[in-house]
Scaffold this motif. Structure first.
Motif, mmCIF file in Angstrom:
data_model
loop_
_atom_site.group_PDB
_atom_site.id
_atom_site.type_symbol
_atom_site.label_atom_id
_atom_site.label_comp_id
_atom_site.label_asym_id
_atom_site.label_seq_id
_atom_site.Cartn_x
_atom_site.Cartn_y
_atom_site.Cartn_z
ATOM 1 N N UNK A 1 42.773 33.837 33.555
ATOM 2 C CA UNK A 1 43.728 32.846 33.098
ATOM 3 C C UNK A 1 43.033 31.892 32.128
ATOM 4 N N UNK A 2 43.819 31.048 31.472
ATOM 5 C CA UNK A 2 43.239 30.087 30.533
ATOM 6 C C UNK A 2 42.192 29.226 31.222
ATOM 7 N N UNK A 3 42.538 28.694 32.391
ATOM 8 C CA UNK A 3 41.596 27.847 33.130
ATOM 9 C C UNK A 3 40.362 28.639 33.545
ATOM 10 N N UNK A 4 40.590 29.875 34.019
ATOM 11 C CA UNK A 4 39.471 30.724 34.438
ATOM 12 C C UNK A 4 38.566 31.063 33.258
ATOM 13 N N UNK A 5 39.159 31.375 32.123
ATOM 14 C CA UNK A 5 38.373 31.736 30.945
ATOM 15 C C UNK A 5 37.447 30.611 30.523
ATOM 16 N N UNK B 1 31.768 35.198 39.712
ATOM 17 C CA UNK B 1 32.134 36.478 40.325
ATOM 18 C C UNK B 1 33.557 36.415 40.878
ATOM 19 N N UNK B 2 33.916 35.295 41.506
ATOM 20 C CA UNK B 2 35.267 35.130 42.050
ATOM 21 C C UNK B 2 36.313 35.177 40.934
ATOM 22 N N UNK B 3 35.994 34.587 39.793
ATOM 23 C CA UNK B 3 36.912 34.613 38.658
ATOM 24 C C UNK B 3 37.122 36.041 38.172
ATOM 25 N N UNK C 1 36.653 38.728 39.898
ATOM 26 C CA UNK C 1 37.336 39.480 40.953
ATOM 27 C C UNK C 1 38.847 39.249 40.877
ATOM 28 N N UNK C 2 39.242 37.994 40.669
ATOM 29 C CA UNK C 2 40.673 37.685 40.563
ATOM 30 C C UNK C 2 41.284 38.407 39.363
ATOM 31 N N UNK C 3 40.547 38.444 38.259
ATOM 32 C CA UNK C 3 41.039 39.136 37.062
ATOM 33 C C UNK C 3 41.158 40.635 37.307
ATOM 34 N N UNK C 4 40.193 41.204 38.006
ATOM 35 C CA UNK C 4 40.235 42.634 38.315
ATOM 36 C C UNK C 4 41.399 42.949 39.253
ATOM 37 N N UNK C 5 41.626 42.084 40.230
ATOM 38 C CA UNK C 5 42.737 42.310 41.165
ATOM 39 C C UNK C 5 44.068 42.300 40.420
ATOM 40 N N UNK C 6 44.222 41.380 39.486
ATOM 41 C CA UNK C 6 45.470 41.335 38.715
ATOM 42 C C UNK C 6 45.598 42.565 37.822
#
Length: 545
Positions: free
Chosen positions: A480-484, A531-533, A535-540
């Protein structure tokens, strides 16, 4: 900041899903099974029409196109407009392209200068990550635009291609289904697996050695090279390529983020990374690694290879192996052979380069800027490349000059294959973009097979393509924008730290007894949050349809 353009309020299924009717509306078969069946001598583009109705517009249209001037082209041209394919395309479509080439290496800087001045080109062949926050932020801010509806209305050939290849869509969209760029499609393995380890085959033969498959075999080969010729550099590389990282495949890890069964990991946090560092330090101490591996440029590496100093390296299929064989064609003893990444303990050969079919990565995409007043015209122009005529033009160049149709398939002419002064790649660049930066179409495997003029290249491609790519994260992960923004902030410091510590460990300036402290420092720098970021991107990504 650019004012946001009008974005679609909701995402229908990807292309406003008239993809279902695309085959019918463009004259293709409505039977999906039949559409997917390969046909003799059929263009890999699986096109809707032999040639679209041209010109596209009664009155001339001009579009600006920001794209790096690829070295394969700049060797003989100052601007992409000098390539014959673009000249013919302008004549046929009534669309003039004004190419804007930034100085090599300054693409990101020049792109952001355009953004800050609110003066973007119509077409942008840049990495979405050049914009802080990535593609989604660029869309939100109106720097680039969503293309789904424009494609649905103005790109019948592109729609048919996606309709015929629905599995490709997952890798070219954001998590909400937004198409933000025309990607480069690399369907066949010869288009995707284009770099790997290469060894002086004549040296192997001279010393009675085989192509190494394991790290022990690699050590034997490199050690023999050094013992037989103390002045040699058994393995060399350039600083920019960092290809020594490919040896990490022996431990089934990567130098960065990777995945194991859907779980994201970071190579430097794994205990196996210490084993890898220990091996690299041993090789360096014994003179098996080029002492200048962290400072070499391409010119220096070339001189070591052609000067019979370097015995092995990692390079491109054409820009490396093909080019070197061309340079040394008058030296009958000079031979190269492709080698696999070393085998891991689980018995697999891992390829550590992501090779997605339709990866919107790097400069292999073309986006339309939010400041363009000719977005529809730009989509119509790009769609021509998905007709059979446009596909052949963009890949092979000018029929009757750079290629001829032989038994229903395009074959490069002697003007390309036998140019007395230019390599095949550079000669092709007189007529088409080939595989240079700025593509937004389907790469033709028939072109790649012809450009790879040496049997050694095709054999190397087979070796590299047979490897397991399961460790690689998809190229099209979209935080996401915030994650990026958070990820970029974290990794800026970590990437610098990792590069510094790798050299310190290998050079012996930092003892490996401090490895635990090194990993602890990575955690303090918030690598686990990164890593959590991911992982969330991979899950989506895995939930995309």
């Amino acid at each position: 900041m650019l004012k946001p353009g009008k974005q679609a309020a909701a995402v229908s299924t990807l292309l406003a899903v008239s993809l279902v009717s695309a085959a019918c509306s463009t004259g293709g078969s409505s039977n999906q099974a039949d559409a997917n069946k390969p046909k003799a001598a059929e263009s890999p583009a699986a096109v809707a029409s032999a040639k679209p109705k041209l010109p596209l517009f009664e009155k001339p249209v001009e579009l600006t196109y920001f794209v790096m001037l690829d070295p394969k082209i700049s060797a003989t041209k100052k601007n992409y407009s000098e390539i014959e394919a673009f000249s013919l395309l302008e004549k046929e479509t009534n669309v003039k392209i004004k190419f804007l080439h930034p100085p090599l290496g300054s693409e990101k800087e020049q792109f952001n200068l355009m953004v800050s001045s609110n003066d973007l080109a119509d077409l942008l062949a840049v990495q979405a990550t050049y914009y802080n926050g990535g593609a989604q932020k660029a869309l939100n801010d109106g720097v680039i635009i969503r293309l789904n509806e424009l494609i649905d209305k103005h790109a019948p050939n592109f729609k048919k291609y996606l309709n015929d290849h629905p599995d490709f869509i997952k890798d070219m969209v954001l998590d909400d289904g937004t198409i933000y760029a025309f990607p480069t499609f690399k369907v066949e393995k010869i288009n995707r697996f284009t770099n790997g380890f290469q060894i002086r085959k004549d040296w192997l033969d001279k010393y009675g050695l085989q192509v190494p498959n394991t790290m022990d075999e690699w050590y034997k080969v490199l050690k023999t090279f050094k013992e037989k010729d103390p002045q040699s550099t058994p393995f060399s590389a350039t600083a920019a390529s960092v290809t020594w990282r490919e040896f990490m495949s022996a431990w089934a890890i990567k130098y960065d983020f990777y995945q194991v069964n859907g779980k994201v990991k970071f190579g430097q946090l794994q205990p196996e990374y210490k084993e890898y560092l220990t091996t690299m330090k041993k090789w360096y101490d014994e003179g098996l690694l080029d002492p200048e591996f962290a400072t070499n440029d391409t010119k220096k590496l070339d001189s070591k290879i052609t000067g019979n100093i370097a015995g092995s390296f990692n390079a491109q299929l054409n820009g490396g192996m093909g080019r070197l064989l061309d340079l040394m064609k008058d030296e009958p003893g000079f031979k190269l052979v492709g080698a696999p990444n070393p085998q891991a303990k689980d018995g697999k050969f891992y390829n550590l380069n992501s090779n997605t079919l339709s990866a919107p990565q790097g400069n292999e995409v073309v986006m339309i800027s939010g400041s363009s007043k000719k977005a529809a015209e730009a989509v119509q122009w790009m769609d021509v490349a998905y007709s059979e005529w446009g596909h052949n033009l963009m890949n092979f160049g000018i029929e009757g000059k750079s290629y001829n149709m032989v038994n229903g398939a395009p074959k490069l002419s002697d003007a390309v294959m036998k140019d007395p002064k230019l390599s095949v790649v550079n000669a092709l660049g007189q007529y088409s973009l080939g595989n240079a930066t700025g593509r937004f179409w389907v790469e033709d495997s028939r072109l790649a097979e012809q450009v790879a003029t040496y049997p050694e290249q095709l054999e190397a491609n087979k070796v590299w393509a047979s490897a397991d790519s399961s460790l690689n994260l998809p190229n099209s992960l979209t935080p996401t924008v915030e994650e990026s923004q958070k990820l970029a902030s974290i990794m800026a410091d970590i990437n610098t730290y990792n590069s510094e510590m790798f050299l310190k460990f290998v050079y012996g300036k930092e003892p490996l007894s401090n490895f635990d402290a090194y990993q602890q420092r990575l955690k303090q720098m918030n690598i686990e949050e990164a890593i959590k970021i991911q992982q969330a991107a991979l899950d989506r990504y895995n939930k995309r349809k």
